[in-house]
Design a protein around this motif. Structure first.
Motif, PDB file in Angstrom:
ATOM      1  N   THR A 119       0.842  -1.191   0.000  1.00 16.34           N
ATOM      2  CA  THR A 119       0.000   0.000   0.000  1.00 16.34           C
ATOM      3  C   THR A 119       0.878   1.243   0.000  1.00 16.34           C
ATOM      4  OG1 THR A 119      -1.691  -1.226   1.200  1.00 16.34           O
ATOM      5  CG2 THR A 119      -1.898   1.170   1.180  1.00 16.34           C
ATOM      6  N   THR A 146      -6.873  -3.078  -9.165  1.00 11.39           N
ATOM      7  CA  THR A 146      -6.229  -3.362  -7.882  1.00 11.39           C
ATOM      8  C   THR A 146      -5.580  -2.101  -7.333  1.00 11.39           C
ATOM      9  OG1 THR A 146      -5.867  -5.669  -8.478  1.00 11.39           O
ATOM     10  CG2 THR A 146      -4.435  -4.751  -6.752  1.00 11.39           C
ATOM     11  N   ALA A 149      -8.337   0.254  -6.048  1.00 15.01           N
ATOM     12  CA  ALA A 149      -8.866  -0.224  -4.763  1.00 15.01           C
ATOM     13  C   ALA A 149      -7.857  -0.012  -3.644  1.00 15.01           C
ATOM     14  CB  ALA A 149      -9.248  -1.704  -4.874  1.00 15.01           C
ATOM     15  N   THR A 150      -6.600  -0.293  -3.911  1.00 13.77           N
ATOM     16  CA  THR A 150      -5.548  -0.124  -2.903  1.00 13.77           C
ATOM     17  C   THR A 150      -5.438   1.341  -2.492  1.00 13.77           C
ATOM     18  OG1 THR A 150      -4.322  -2.017  -3.779  1.00 13.77           O
ATOM     19  CG2 THR A 150      -3.076  -0.437  -2.447  1.00 13.77           C
ATOM     20  N   HIS A 152      -7.763   3.653  -2.769  1.00 11.93           N
ATOM     21  CA  HIS A 152      -8.979   4.029  -2.054  1.00 11.93           C
ATOM     22  C   HIS A 152      -8.878   3.612  -0.588  1.00 11.93           C
ATOM     23  CE1 HIS A 152     -13.204   4.753  -1.240  1.00 11.93           C
ATOM     24  NE2 HIS A 152     -13.271   3.533  -0.728  1.00 11.93           N
ATOM     25  N   GLN A 153      -8.460   2.382  -0.373  1.00  7.59           N
ATOM     26  CA  GLN A 153      -8.301   1.888   1.001  1.00  7.59           C
ATOM     27  C   GLN A 153      -7.219   2.679   1.736  1.00  7.59           C
ATOM     28  OE1 GLN A 153      -7.464  -2.224   0.284  1.00  7.59           O
ATOM     29  NE2 GLN A 153      -9.603  -2.743  -0.150  1.00  7.59           N
ATOM     30  N   ALA A 154      -6.145   3.028   1.029  1.00  7.23           N
ATOM     31  CA  ALA A 154      -5.058   3.794   1.653  1.00  7.23           C
ATOM     32  C   ALA A 154      -5.553   5.171   2.091  1.00  7.23           C
ATOM     33  CB  ALA A 154      -3.886   3.938   0.683  1.00  7.23           C
ATOM     34  N   ARG A 155      -6.306   5.831   1.227  1.00  5.60           N
ATOM     35  CA  ARG A 155      -6.828   7.158   1.592  1.00  5.60           C
ATOM     36  C   ARG A 155      -7.752   7.067   2.808  1.00  5.60           C
ATOM     37  NH1 ARG A 155      -7.027   7.494  -4.108  1.00  5.60           N
ATOM     38  NH2 ARG A 155      -9.218   6.910  -4.068  1.00  5.60           N
ATOM     39  N   ARG A 156      -8.597   6.039   2.815  1.00  7.28           N
ATOM     40  CA  ARG A 156      -9.499   5.835   3.956  1.00  7.28           C
ATOM     41  C   ARG A 156      -8.707   5.586   5.236  1.00  7.28           C
ATOM     42  NH1 ARG A 156     -13.410   1.499   2.338  1.00  7.28           N
ATOM     43  NH2 ARG A 156     -12.112   0.291   3.716  1.00  7.28           N
ATOM     44  N   ARG A 157      -7.692   4.734   5.141  1.00  9.00           N
ATOM     45  CA  ARG A 157      -6.880   4.404   6.319  1.00  9.00           C
ATOM     46  C   ARG A 157      -6.077   5.615   6.783  1.00  9.00           C
ATOM     47  NH1 ARG A 157      -6.227   2.933  10.943  1.00  9.00           N
ATOM     48  NH2 ARG A 157      -4.275   1.963  11.551  1.00  9.00           N
ATOM     49  N   GLN A 160      -8.256   7.981   8.626  1.00 13.39           N
ATOM     50  CA  GLN A 160      -8.536   7.430   9.954  1.00 13.39           C
ATOM     51  C   GLN A 160      -7.344   7.654  10.893  1.00 13.39           C
ATOM     52  OE1 GLN A 160      -8.893   3.138   9.944  1.00 13.39           O
ATOM     53  NE2 GLN A 160     -10.667   3.258  11.336  1.00 13.39           N
TER      54      GLN A 160
END
Length: 172
Positions: A119, A146, A149-150, A152-157, A160
């Motif tokens: 990530t 991929t 999605a990676t 997107h998840q990184a921005r969300r994490r 947080q």
């Protein structure tokens, strides 16, 4: 000596060159709007054709190959000239005209460091190296989906992690 070729295996090149060179040079000059650059590109392309004559001669359209080679030479030349021009402008502007980008906040670096290695790699390639998602996918050997999605998840994490850091600062 009766079997040896005096042209080094370049049968037909001279006749083809005499016929095709003016046509190629003229078409290039019209296409790019610069007769001198067209002359240079055509000469370069025909030189490459001579070097690879056995391969080029066997093509369906040796002249098409020469056009493509000449246009690639033009693109390379123009790209090099643009880079040289930018470099000269920077030199004329002096050393103070260059402003490095601001360093990211230390909190952001810490948050990125908490991400899993793949990530972090995707984030670095996309947002630091400024590669497109397709380019990141090619570098990482994964699909563009991929990568999307990676990221997107990184921005969300990251959001947080950074929000948690802000909450910790408020409670101190």
């Amino acid at each position: 000596m009766g079997d040896e070729r005096s042209d080094g295996g370049h049968d037909g090149f001279d006749d083809w060159y005499v016929q095709a060179f003016p046509q190629v040079r003229g078409a290039l000059a019209l296409a790019i709007g610069d007769a001198d650059l067209a002359e240079e590109a055509a000469a370069e392309a025909f030189t490459r054709a001579l070097v690879s004559w056995r391969k080029v001669h066997a093509l369906d359209s040796p002249t098409g190959w020469v056009y493509a080679t000449a246009l690639n030479h033009v693109r390379s030349t123009l790209r090099r000239l643009r880079l040289e021009r930018r470099h000269q402008q920077r030199l004329r502007a002096g050393p103070r005209s260059y402003q490095p980008p601001p360093e990211p906040e230390p909190a952001l670096w810490r948050a990125v460091a908490e991400l899993p290695p793949r990530t972090r790699e995707a984030v670095a390639l996309r947002y630091v190296a400024d590669l497109s998602e397709a380019q990141v996918a090619a570098v990482m050997g994964v699909s563009a989906g991929t990568v999307a999605a990676t990221l997107h998840q990184a921005r969300r994490r990251l959001a947080q992690i950074l929000a948690d850091d802000v909450d910790k600062e408020r409670t101190r």
